[in-house]
Design an enzyme around this catalytic site. Structure first.
Site, short mmCIF file in Angstrom:
data_model
loop_
_atom_site.label_atom_id
_atom_site.label_comp_id
_atom_site.label_asym_id
_atom_site.label_seq_id
_atom_site.Cartn_x
_atom_site.Cartn_y
_atom_site.Cartn_z
CB CYS A 61 -0.91 -0.01 1.23
SG CYS A 61 -1.89 1.50 1.42
CB CYS A 64 -0.55 2.22 5.78
SG CYS A 64 -1.21 0.62 5.25
CB CYS A 133 -8.57 -4.18 -11.89
SG CYS A 133 -8.17 -3.13 -13.28
#
Length: 159
Positions: A61, A64, A133
């Site tokens: 991510c 984070c 996706c």
């Protein structure tokens, strides 16, 4: 066994960022990253920097640092966005019903910081038949052998 009830099966702390942590993480985002991650935007197809990435590693991510996908689950879907058939850990990707744009889809979000990643569709390859996706700007690629990002300073480790 850990005393932390918020640990994923792979040992990552899924406790959401505190308000000060979130403010610090969001301050580090570019305008495009903020538009996609925080406001559920979508980058243009075939423009993302990770679309052609083929190196061994982990896709984390961007906000984070939580690992979301591994390189060996990535495949060429022809859609213009990086596509994966399975998450790094089922507990790291949250599915949310999305009825925007006049259709019903399943939005994918980071399970720790709740940032928008993309959508999942039931038209992927075996073994899952799923296609995650994902927007390139929602991800940070970490080459195999390099340390994972730890912007929350939690000391997460791959077990």
């Amino acid at each position: 066994m850990s005393d932390n009830p918020n640990l994923s099966a792979t040992g990552f702390d899924l406790t959401p960022p505190t308000a000060p942590e979130r403010q610090r993480l969001e301050a580090d985002l570019t305008a495009e990253e903020a538009r996609v991650l925080l406001h559920h935007g979508t980058e243009a197809p075939f423009c993302g920097g990770l679309l052609g990435e083929k190196s061994p590693g982990v896709y984390c991510c961007r906000e984070c640092g939580l690992p979301l996908f591994e390189h060996h689950t990535k495949f060429e879907s022809g859609t213009g966005w990086p596509s994966f058939y399975a998450p790094f850990d089922e507990g790291h990707v949250k599915a949310v019903r999305d009825v925007s744009h006049g259709m019903v889809r399943i939005e994918t979000r980071c399970a720790r910081c709740d940032s928008h990643q993309g959508h999942v569709f039931p038209d992927g390859p075996a073994p899952t038949r799923l296609r995650y996706c994902i927007n390139s700007v929602s991800l940070q690629f970490v080459k195999a052998g390099d340390p994972l990002p730890d912007p929350l300073h939690r000391g997460d480790k791959i077990t």
